[in-house]
Design a protein around this motif. Structure first.
Motif, PDB file in Angstrom:
ATOM      1  N   TYR A 264      45.328  47.604  48.989  1.00  0.00           N
ATOM      2  CA  TYR A 264      45.676  49.004  49.513  1.00  0.00           C
ATOM      3  C   TYR A 264      46.235  49.479  48.386  1.00  0.00           C
ATOM      4  O   TYR A 264      47.662  50.301  48.409  1.00  0.00           O
ATOM      5  N   PHE A 265      46.456  49.074  47.033  1.00  0.00           N
ATOM      6  CA  PHE A 265      46.773  49.947  45.879  1.00  0.00           C
ATOM      7  C   PHE A 265      45.369  49.913  44.767  1.00  0.00           C
ATOM      8  O   PHE A 265      44.909  48.912  44.876  1.00  0.00           O
ATOM      9  N   ASP A 266      45.935  51.016  44.216  1.00  0.00           N
ATOM     10  CA  ASP A 266      44.940  51.317  43.030  1.00  0.00           C
ATOM     11  C   ASP A 266      45.461  50.792  41.776  1.00  0.00           C
ATOM     12  O   ASP A 266      44.706  50.429  40.667  1.00  0.00           O
ATOM     13  N   PHE A 267      46.697  50.425  41.376  1.00  0.00           N
ATOM     14  CA  PHE A 267      47.350  49.931  40.328  1.00  0.00           C
ATOM     15  C   PHE A 267      48.375  48.947  40.654  1.00  0.00           C
ATOM     16  O   PHE A 267      49.099  49.271  41.646  1.00  0.00           O
ATOM     17  N   PHE A 268      48.686  48.117  39.703  1.00  0.00           N
ATOM     18  CA  PHE A 268      50.019  47.312  39.871  1.00  0.00           C
ATOM     19  C   PHE A 268      51.247  47.602  39.035  1.00  0.00           C
ATOM     20  O   PHE A 268      50.801  47.866  37.699  1.00  0.00           O
ATOM     21  N   ILE A 303      51.867  39.980  33.063  1.00  0.00           N
ATOM     22  CA  ILE A 303      50.888  40.717  32.954  1.00  0.00           C
ATOM     23  C   ILE A 303      49.659  39.819  33.412  1.00  0.00           C
ATOM     24  O   ILE A 303      48.794  40.337  34.187  1.00  0.00           O
ATOM     25  N   HIS A 304      49.580  38.789  32.646  1.00  0.00           N
ATOM     26  CA  HIS A 304      48.278  38.010  32.960  1.00  0.00           C
ATOM     27  C   HIS A 304      48.183  37.293  34.671  1.00  0.00           C
ATOM     28  O   HIS A 304      47.268  37.321  34.962  1.00  0.00           O
ATOM     29  N   GLY A 311      43.249  42.047  39.828  1.00  0.00           N
ATOM     30  CA  GLY A 311      42.287  42.520  39.268  1.00  0.00           C
ATOM     31  C   GLY A 311      42.511  44.020  39.153  1.00  0.00           C
ATOM     32  O   GLY A 311      41.500  44.699  39.239  1.00  0.00           O
ATOM     33  N   LYS A 312      43.676  44.497  39.175  1.00  0.00           N
ATOM     34  CA  LYS A 312      43.856  45.966  39.095  1.00  0.00           C
ATOM     35  C   LYS A 312      44.330  46.387  37.647  1.00  0.00           C
ATOM     36  O   LYS A 312      44.968  45.617  37.186  1.00  0.00           O
ATOM     37  N   PRO A 313      44.324  47.722  37.422  1.00  0.00           N
ATOM     38  CA  PRO A 313      45.141  48.285  36.136  1.00  0.00           C
ATOM     39  C   PRO A 313      46.594  47.801  36.462  1.00  0.00           C
ATOM     40  O   PRO A 313      47.197  48.055  37.553  1.00  0.00           O
ATOM     41  N   ASP A 349      43.963  44.752  31.426  1.00  0.00           N
ATOM     42  CA  ASP A 349      43.990  46.231  31.729  1.00  0.00           C
ATOM     43  C   ASP A 349      45.309  47.052  31.754  1.00  0.00           C
ATOM     44  O   ASP A 349      45.538  47.398  32.892  1.00  0.00           O
ATOM     45  N   VAL A 350      45.975  47.104  30.634  1.00  0.00           N
ATOM     46  CA  VAL A 350      47.352  47.746  30.898  1.00  0.00           C
ATOM     47  C   VAL A 350      47.253  49.329  30.275  1.00  0.00           C
ATOM     48  O   VAL A 350      46.790  49.361  29.367  1.00  0.00           O
ATOM     49  N   ARG A 351      47.684  50.019  31.090  1.00  0.00           N
ATOM     50  CA  ARG A 351      47.477  51.563  30.657  1.00  0.00           C
ATOM     51  C   ARG A 351      48.654  52.333  30.430  1.00  0.00           C
ATOM     52  O   ARG A 351      48.591  53.363  30.270  1.00  0.00           O
TER      53      ARG A 351
END
Ligand code: BGC
Length: 401
Positions: A264-268, A303-304, A311-313, A349-351
C-alpha cells in the motif's frame, strides 16, 4: 567528481506545527500544560552535553517549550521558498495541518484550504516539487478528545480529511506521504512519554491497527481520486551498534509499520539521523547540541535494507543535524550524500534527498533549542540568515560531489 541523475530531487523538509506558528491542536495545548516541567527537567536531561553552558538559559526557560508563532512560516512561506529556490532546491517536503483544515468535526475551513493552495502554488512558481505529508503528529483537539489513534473512529475521520485534501489538490500534487514516522511517534507518545498523549503502551495493538488500517484506506481512496498520485510511507530509521543488535532490532525498530502496510505504498520515505551505540561508547562524532552520534554509513545500510525488503523507490525524506554554529553541518551533509551515492551506484533506486530542515524550528519537547536549519531563524526578529553550509549544499546539488 560524480553527478546525480538529472531528474534527482534535492531539497529540504519542514512540518506545519514546527514552523507555521499560530496552531491550535493537541500539541499546543500540551505545551501550555508542560512548559514549566520541561524547563525544570532540562538540566538533568541536558547537562552532559558539551553545549550545556550555551544552551542553559534557553533550555531552563518555560517559554522555550511553547511553539507560539514559531517561525511565522504561515505568513512568510513565499519569502522562505525564495530562499529554497536561491539555494538550488527543486523539491520541498512540508505537512498540512489537520487542525487548520478541520477545526471542528466535519467542518472544513475553506480559507485554510486556500492557504495551502497558495503554498503549493508558490512552490510550483519557483520550480519546486511539493511533497506533502498529511499527518506530522498533532491532532485537532476534538480528535484527541475522542481518543485520538486509540479509537477506531479515527480511521474514518482521518480518511475523510485526506480525501478532502486529495480532491482539492488532485491536479497540483503528485507526491504524498500519509504519516510521518508513525512508529517513532508511538514510541514517544506511549512508551517514552515525551509526546502527548503520554498514555500507556498497552494501547499498542489498537493504535497499530488503526494506523495501518487508516493508511490502507487512504491509499485506496486517494488512488481513486488520481491514479497518478505517488503515495509513500515515511519511517524514522536508525542504526544500532554492535552490528548483531542492529540485525535483530532493525526489522522492528525501522520497518514494522511499513511491513504492516506493504503493498500500500509507492515509495519508501526514509528518515535517518544517527547511530545508537548500546554499549554506551560512542564511536563517531557527536552533534554537540543533542548528543546524537553521526554515522553516515548508516544511511547506506538502511537504503539497502529498505530496497531489499520493499523493492520500492526511495526518497531520503529527512536527514539532518542540530548545529547552531554550523561547524559540522557541511561534513554531515556531504558524508551522507557520499554514502547515499554509493548505494545508488550499487543499484539502489534512490530518487531524492531532503535535508531536515530548511529553517531552525520548534523541535517538539526540546522546544526551540536544537537548530537543524540550513537557514538560521532569529526568534526575536524572525529574521532569516542563510548558513554557509546551505551554499555548499547548493554546490553539491549543482555540480555533484
Ligand atoms: C521528525 C521531525 C524532527 C526531527 C529531528 C524527525 O523524527 O520527523 O519532526 O524535527 O526528527 O528531531
Amino acid at each position: 567528481m560524480s553527478t546525480f541523475p538529472k531528474n534527482f530531487l534535492w531539497g529540504s523538509a519542514t512540518s506545519a506545527h514546527q514552523v507555521e506558528g499560530g496552531n491550535h491542536n493537541d500539541w499546543s495545548e500540551w505545551e501550555l500544560l508542560h512548559a514549566q516541567q520541561l524547563a525544570a527537567q532540562a538540566e538533568k536531561k541536558l547537562q552532559h552535553l558539551p553545549s550545556w553552558p550555551h544552551i542553559r538559559d534557553q533550555a531552563t526557560n518555560p517559554k522555550n517549550y511553547i511553539s507560539g508563532i514559531a517561525c511565522d512560516h504561515y505568513h512568510r512561506f513565499r519569502e522562505d521558498f525564495d530562499i529554497a529556490k536561491k539555494l538550488g532546491h527543486n523539491a520541498h517536503r512540508f505537512s498540512i495541518e489537520w487542525s487548520r483544515i478541520e477545526p471542528e468535526e466535519g467542518k472544513f475551513d475553506e480559507k485554510e484550504i486556500e492557504h495551502y493552495r497558495q503554498v503549493i502554488r508558490a512552490l510550483r512558481e519557483r520550480g519546486i516539487e511539493p511533497f506533502v505529508t498529511l499527518w506530522h503528529w498533532p491532532l485537532p483537539v476534538w480528535v484527541a478528545q475522542n481518543g485520538g489513534w486509540e479509537s477506531s473512529k479515527i480511521i474514518h475521520l482521518f480518511s475523510r480529511y485526506c480525501q478532502k485534501i486529495a480532491s482539492e489538490f488532485r491536479n497540483d500534487v503528485i507526491y504524498w506521504m500519509v504519516f510521518n514516522e508513525p512508529q517513532y511517534w508511538f514510541w514517544n507518545a506511549y512508551v517514552g512519554h515525551t509526546f502527548p498523549p503520554q498514555r500507556s503502551w498497552l494501547h499498542a495493538a489498537s493504535i497499530y491497527r488503526n494506523l495501518s488500517q487508516a493508511h490502507r484506506e487512504v491509499y485506496h481512496a486517494m488512488k481513486k481520486i488520481n491514479p497518478r498520485f505517488q503515495i509513500g510511507v515515511v519511517e524514522s530509521t536508525g542504526v544500532f551498534s554492535p552490528r548483531i543488535v542492529h540485525t535483530v532490532i532493525s526489522p522492528l525498530r525501522n520497518f514494522l509499520f511499513p511491513s504492516l502496510v506493504k503493498g500500500y505504498f509507492d515509495f519508501f520515505g526514509l528518515n535517518y539521523y544517527r547511530k545508537v551505540s548500546l554499549l554506551g561508547r560512542k564511536e563517531g562524532t557527536v552533534s554537540a547540541e543533542i548528543g546524537w552520534e553521526i554515522y553516515p554509513e548508516g544511511l547506506y545500510m538502511i537504503i539497502h535494507e529498505a530496497s531489499r525488503r520493499f523493492g520500492k523507490p526511495i526518497f531520503v525524506t529527512e536527514n539532518g543535524i542540530a548545529d547552531a554554529k554550523d561547524e559540522k553541518r557541511l561534513a554531515f551533509i556531504r558524508d551522507h550524500i557520499v554514502w547515499m551515492q554509493k548505494a545508488i551506484d550499487e543499484g539502489a533506486d534512490v530518487r531524492g534527498y531532503f535535508y531536515w530542515s530548511l529553517l531552525d524550528n520548534f523541535e517538539w519537547d526540546s522546544g526551540f533549542g536544537p537548530r537543524f536549519g540550513l537557514v538560521e531563524v532569529d526568534y526575536k526578529t524572525l529574521e532569516r540568515t542563510i548558513r554557509p553550509s546551505a551554499w555548499e549544499y547548493k554546490k553539491i546539488i549543482e555540480n555533484g560531489l
